[in-house]
Design an enzyme around this catalytic site. Structure first.
Site, PDB file in Angstrom:
ATOM      1  N   SER A  64       0.829  -1.208   0.000  1.00 17.73           N
ATOM      2  CA  SER A  64       0.000   0.000   0.000  1.00 17.73           C
ATOM      3  C   SER A  64       0.866   1.262   0.000  1.00 17.73           C
ATOM      4  O   SER A  64       2.018   1.245   0.436  1.00 17.73           O
ATOM      5  CB  SER A  64      -0.909   0.029   1.229  1.00 17.73           C
TER       6      SER A  64
HETATM    7  N1  SAH Z   1      -0.836  -4.885   4.161  1.00 16.00           N
HETATM    8  C1  SAH Z   1      -0.150  -5.148   2.915  1.00 16.00           C
HETATM    9  C2  SAH Z   1      -0.965  -4.744   1.711  1.00 16.00           C
HETATM   10  C3  SAH Z   1      -1.213  -5.900   0.871  1.00 16.00           C
HETATM   11  S1  SAH Z   1      -2.351  -5.759  -0.454  1.00 16.00           S
HETATM   12  C4  SAH Z   1       1.225  -4.523   2.904  1.00 16.00           C
HETATM   13  O1  SAH Z   1       1.539  -3.742   3.809  1.00 16.00           O
HETATM   14  O2  SAH Z   1       2.017  -4.839   2.004  1.00 16.00           O
HETATM   15  C5  SAH Z   1      -3.688  -6.780   0.170  1.00 16.00           C
HETATM   16  C6  SAH Z   1      -3.332  -8.207   0.508  1.00 16.00           C
HETATM   17  O3  SAH Z   1      -4.557  -8.852   0.896  1.00 16.00           O
HETATM   18  C7  SAH Z   1      -2.760  -9.033  -0.642  1.00 16.00           C
HETATM   19  O4  SAH Z   1      -1.541  -9.575  -0.262  1.00 16.00           O
HETATM   20  C8  SAH Z   1      -3.822 -10.120  -0.881  1.00 16.00           C
HETATM   21  O5  SAH Z   1      -3.273 -11.363  -1.271  1.00 16.00           O
HETATM   22  C9  SAH Z   1      -4.477 -10.209   0.499  1.00 16.00           C
HETATM   23  N2  SAH Z   1      -5.814 -10.790   0.499  1.00 16.00           N
HETATM   24  C10 SAH Z   1      -6.796 -10.673  -0.441  1.00 16.00           C
HETATM   25  N3  SAH Z   1      -7.893 -11.357  -0.072  1.00 16.00           N
HETATM   26  C11 SAH Z   1      -7.605 -11.924   1.143  1.00 16.00           C
HETATM   27  C12 SAH Z   1      -8.338 -12.751   2.051  1.00 16.00           C
HETATM   28  N4  SAH Z   1      -9.589 -13.160   1.802  1.00 16.00           N
HETATM   29  N5  SAH Z   1      -7.739 -13.130   3.208  1.00 16.00           N
HETATM   30  C13 SAH Z   1      -6.456 -12.733   3.499  1.00 16.00           C
HETATM   31  N6  SAH Z   1      -5.711 -11.958   2.677  1.00 16.00           N
HETATM   32  C14 SAH Z   1      -6.277 -11.551   1.512  1.00 16.00           C
END
Ligand code: SAH
Length: 213
Positions: A64
């Site tokens: 993000s």
């Molecule tokens: N917090 C992260 C942002 C990641 S983007 C950071 O600091 O880098 C969002 C993430 O949510 C992705 O890695 C994606 O794979 C995950 N995601 C999507 N659907 C999900 C679900 N149902 N349960 C857990 N993770 C999920």
């Protein structure tokens, strides 16, 4: 760990930029200034690490934008020792911000490749949140209740189970919306059956996916 004076200088500037955009919590700004974000990106993107932008982290996912991480972290209003659930570990950057804020962090990721990469990477730079492979819609009932819950992917709706796993007085921060953009929402749980919902503007996240674990 390759973290130079140049990186530290760029981070200080990034924290100042985020402050100018309206983030006022000094602990959140300090966390941004402390965590070596360049190590979370593929080496080919190193020059972008300290711009206030999201970036690809593999498996079609993104780390993000620092402002968004700071904004969600500020909404959580974390006190030291609080137990926090993060849905969407991704690169682990947001989880490290929560650790820097003194939280006990439980984070869950549904993409196995990302889970495996981050599980090795975070301890290698000195961060040890508890990491789980699984579906964030289900939360982590075995470790509930949580003081706060943060979702870092765009949810089509607010998963009921995440509200159930919040303590009374707890806060859920979640971007909600079916399309490209989501509305940042906080849920303040005021009793076992009641909550106050507040909106905090538009953001863009990758989707929170269902049934893919
Ligand atoms: N917090 C992260 C942002 C990641 S983007 C950071 O600091 O880098 C969002 C993430 O949510 C992705 O890695 C994606 O794979 C995950 N995601 C999507 N659907 C999900 C679900 N149902 N349960 C857990 N993770 C999920």
């Amino acid at each position: 760990m390759n973290d130079t004076f140049k990186h530290k200088g760029l981070r200080k500037k990034l924290a100042e930029e985020i402050k100018a955009k309206g983030i006022s919590n000094p602990d959140v700004l300090k966390a941004i200034e402390t965590i070596p974000r360049h190590l979370f990106l593929d080496s080919s993107f190193l020059e972008f690490a300290y711009q206030d932008k999201p970036f690809p982290i593999g498996a079609g996912q993104t780390i993000s934008q620092p402002y968004t991480v700071a904004f969600q972290s500020q909404l959580l209003n974390i006190k030291k020792g609080e137990k926090i659930l993060e849905v969407g570990t991704g690169s682990g950057y947001q989880a490290c911000v929560l650790v820097e804020l003194g939280a006990k962090v439980f984070t869950i990721e549904r993409q196995k490749s990302l889970y495996q990469k981050t599980k090795v990477f975070l301890p290698s730079i000195g961060y040890n949140p508890k990491m789980f492979y699984g579906d964030g819609y289900a939360g982590l009932p075995a470790f509930a209740p949580f003081d706060k819950v943060i979702v870092t992917a765009g949810a089509p709706f607010i998963p009921e189970k995440l509200i159930l796993q919040l303590k009374v007085g707890g806060i859920l921060v979640i971007p909600v919306g079916e399309n490209d953009t989501q509305t940042m929402i906080t849920i303040l749980k005021t009793s076992e059956t009641e909550y106050i919902k507040t909106e905090h503007g538009s953001f863009r996240f990758v989707p929170l996916l269902e049934d893919k674990t």
